[in-house]
Design a protein around this motif. Structure first.
Motif, PDB file in Angstrom:
ATOM      1  N   ASP A  70      -9.312   0.135   6.727  1.00 20.71           N
ATOM      2  CA  ASP A  70      -8.883   0.137   5.334  1.00 20.71           C
ATOM      3  C   ASP A  70      -7.367   0.314   5.253  1.00 20.71           C
ATOM      4  OD1 ASP A  70      -9.834   0.511   2.356  1.00 20.71           O
ATOM      5  OD2 ASP A  70      -8.355   2.100   2.732  1.00 20.71           O
ATOM      6  N   TRP A  71      -6.693  -0.480   4.422  1.00 22.16           N
ATOM      7  CA  TRP A  71      -5.233  -0.421   4.335  1.00 22.16           C
ATOM      8  C   TRP A  71      -4.735   0.923   3.795  1.00 22.16           C
ATOM      9  CZ3 TRP A  71      -1.765  -2.671   6.943  1.00 22.16           C
ATOM     10  CH2 TRP A  71      -1.939  -3.976   7.395  1.00 22.16           C
ATOM     11  N   HIS A  72      -5.538   1.561   2.970  1.00 16.98           N
ATOM     12  CA  HIS A  72      -5.156   2.886   2.468  1.00 16.98           C
ATOM     13  C   HIS A  72      -5.029   3.870   3.628  1.00 16.98           C
ATOM     14  CE1 HIS A  72      -4.890   6.338  -0.219  1.00 16.98           C
ATOM     15  NE2 HIS A  72      -5.842   6.923   0.488  1.00 16.98           N
ATOM     16  N   THR A  91     -14.683  -1.177   6.108  1.00 17.29           N
ATOM     17  CA  THR A  91     -14.338  -0.191   5.088  1.00 17.29           C
ATOM     18  C   THR A  91     -14.167   1.204   5.674  1.00 17.29           C
ATOM     19  OG1 THR A  91     -16.689   0.135   4.591  1.00 17.29           O
ATOM     20  CG2 THR A  91     -15.511  -1.520   3.284  1.00 17.29           C
ATOM     21  N   GLU A  92     -14.643   1.407   6.891  1.00 17.62           N
ATOM     22  CA  GLU A  92     -14.531   2.715   7.523  1.00 17.62           C
ATOM     23  C   GLU A  92     -13.298   2.813   8.441  1.00 17.62           C
ATOM     24  OE1 GLU A  92     -18.124   3.420   9.612  1.00 17.62           O
ATOM     25  OE2 GLU A  92     -19.411   3.243   7.847  1.00 17.62           O
ATOM     26  N   GLU A 130       0.838  -1.206   0.000  1.00 17.89           N
ATOM     27  CA  GLU A 130       0.000   0.000   0.000  1.00 17.89           C
ATOM     28  C   GLU A 130       0.871   1.254   0.000  1.00 17.89           C
ATOM     29  OE1 GLU A 130      -3.417   1.742  -0.625  1.00 17.89           O
ATOM     30  OE2 GLU A 130      -3.455  -0.398  -0.109  1.00 17.89           O
ATOM     31  N   ASP A 142      -7.802  -6.083   3.443  1.00 17.14           N
ATOM     32  CA  ASP A 142      -8.253  -5.897   2.061  1.00 17.14           C
ATOM     33  C   ASP A 142      -9.519  -6.729   1.882  1.00 17.14           C
ATOM     34  OD1 ASP A 142      -8.685  -5.682  -0.634  1.00 17.14           O
ATOM     35  OD2 ASP A 142      -6.800  -6.618  -1.256  1.00 17.14           O
ATOM     36  N   THR A 183     -11.493  -7.055  -0.451  1.00 21.72           N
ATOM     37  CA  THR A 183     -11.739  -7.651  -1.771  1.00 21.72           C
ATOM     38  C   THR A 183     -11.259  -9.090  -1.850  1.00 21.72           C
ATOM     39  OG1 THR A 183      -9.620  -6.857  -2.679  1.00 21.72           O
ATOM     40  CG2 THR A 183     -11.530  -5.382  -2.843  1.00 21.72           C
ATOM     41  N   GLY A 216      -5.090  -3.397   9.248  1.00 22.33           N
ATOM     42  CA  GLY A 216      -6.062  -3.228   8.174  1.00 22.33           C
ATOM     43  C   GLY A 216      -6.409  -4.546   7.518  1.00 22.33           C
TER      44      GLY A 216
END
Length: 418
Positions: free
Chosen positions: A378-380, A374-375, A28, A201, A203, A199
């Motif tokens: 998240d890895w981002h 997602t809140e 990331e 992912d 997906t 975090g």
């Protein structure tokens, strides 16, 4: 920025959650535009004479994986000697990054260490390149042993953790409880500690709604087979659960030093035929088990974070977890799962019964757990927060550290089967 990440785990060498954490963080950060070099190791059994350092680029990350020097140290038998040897090999490879002629000369802006096993190379390389040292402390030796460090190796590991924490210019922990633990154990002259959650992912973890099915209830545990993971409490609860929910089974996925003790414990509780040990699971197999189980039980007595809680939430498995450490922050009781106090077999039993008695409510909590990922996980976001730590880290003035204070106490009486 140019970041040198030092970790004793990195795919394909993955021992536990640390390796997956470092992999996701590194990729990331690379996707965000940072130059990332991960200094790690090759699988156990390779040696430098026949298997030289392996360098490759994956997902934008330059991985430098060192082979073992030719020796007979074994991690389980000569842990400190093995660790020092690994550190020596990593240090040589790290210094070589900055040497023209060996390869393209590359010097980091910051060194990021992950846990005590890389304390020696991380401290040496930060000093060599004269750059800040950031350390993520994923767990502590005292925490893993209920607050005691009475054995010789325990004290040595504790001292290395203390040294790494106090030599660092910034610290990161994965939960507020870990920050408090690190402060209590290694203070009072520590650098700033930033809490950055692990975090996930989402997906890679397909969410599946629970489907009505016939047959006995199936419970699942995933993780290392160690005392602090509290698997013994899940086994102790199983006979009680089976009285109200006949035929309930417990599948235990993972490996560790306590497997034979846990097998014996299952026999003592007369549930040996209802407890199945399946070893480590690959991603697809794990996803299948998460989709098939009525609930995942995480009964840790000590848990800095618990990545499996996020993975189970991503897959849609109803969560039943103790409030130990980071699990108490990862699972919101009554909203994203059900919680109980560490070591509370009756509380664990009650939570399991509630899930099995009301699968619709359990499914609703599972949906909420997935949405929360997602809140908050998240890895981002994790990478962006870590990048801020890198940018603000400044190399501190070094002072003599002395030695850590270690209070020796007898370990609590318990049969570890060893």
């Amino acid at each position: 920025m140019k970041i040198l990440i030092v970790s004793w785990e990195y795919p394909p060498v993955v021992v536990g959650g640390l390796g997956r954490h470092v992999h996701h963080l590194a990729t990331e950060l690379a996707s965000a535009g940072h130059e990332i070099v991960v200094l790690s190791r090759r699988p156990t059994g390779t040696d430098a004479l026949t298997h030289p350092t392996y360098t490759h680029v994956t997902d934008g990350v330059l991985v430098v994986a060192v082979a073992e020097d030719p020796h007979e140290f074994r991690f389980g038998e000569d842990m400190l000697s093995w660790t020092l040897a690994m550190g020596h090999t990593m240090t040589r490879a790290g210094i070589a990054l900055g040497k023209p002629g060996v390869g393209p000369a590359w010097e980091p802006d910051v060194v990021h260490a992950h846990d005590w096993l890389v304390a020696h190379p991380a401290i040496a390389l930060a000093e060599h390149f004269d750059v800040p040292l950031v350390s993520t402390l994923h767990a502590t030796e005292a925490g893993r042993h209920s607050g005691w460090v009475s054995g010789r190796v325990n004290r040595q590991v504790h001292s290395l953790e203390w040294w790494l924490a106090n030599e660092s210019d910034s610290l990161i922990t994965c939960s507020g409880s870990m920050r408090d633990e690190v402060t209590r154990l290694y203070g009072p002259k520590l650098p700033h500690i930033e809490v950055i959650r692990n975090g996930i992912d989402v997906t890679t973890w397909r969410f599946r709604e629970r489907q009505p099915r016939s047959g006995p209830p199936q419970l699942l545990y995933v993780g290392r087979l160690e005392y602090e993971k509290g698997i013994q409490d899940a086994i102790a609860a199983l006979p009680r659960i089976r009285r109200t929910h006949p035929g309930t089974t417990l599948t235990i996925a993972g490996e560790g030093t306590q497997i034979e003790w846990l097998r014996e414990l299952a026999r003592q509780h007369r549930v040996a035929r209802s407890v199945t040990f399946v070893g480590n699971l690959g991603h697809d197999d794990l996803l299948g088990w998460l989709h098939g189980a009525d609930a995942i039980v995480l009964p840790s007595r000590y848990e800095p974070f618990g990545i499996i809680a996020l993975e189970a939430a991503a897959a849609g498995a109803p969560l039943i977890a103790s409030t130990a450490g980071g699990l108490g922050e990862a699972v919101v009781d009554g909203e994203t799962g059900l919680s109980f106090l560490p070591g509370d077999v009756a509380g664990l039993t009650s939570a399991v019964r509630e899930v099995l008695d009301d699968p619709a409510a359990a499914q609703e909590r599972a949906r909420a757990a997935r949405e929360r990922l997602t809140e908050d996980f998240d890895w981002h976001v994790v990478a962006a927060e870590t990048s801020q730590v890198y940018q603000s880290a400044k190399r501190r003035v070094r002072h003599p550290l002395g030695r850590p204070d270690i209070v020796e106490r007898p370990l609590p009486e318990r049969d570890l089967g060893t």
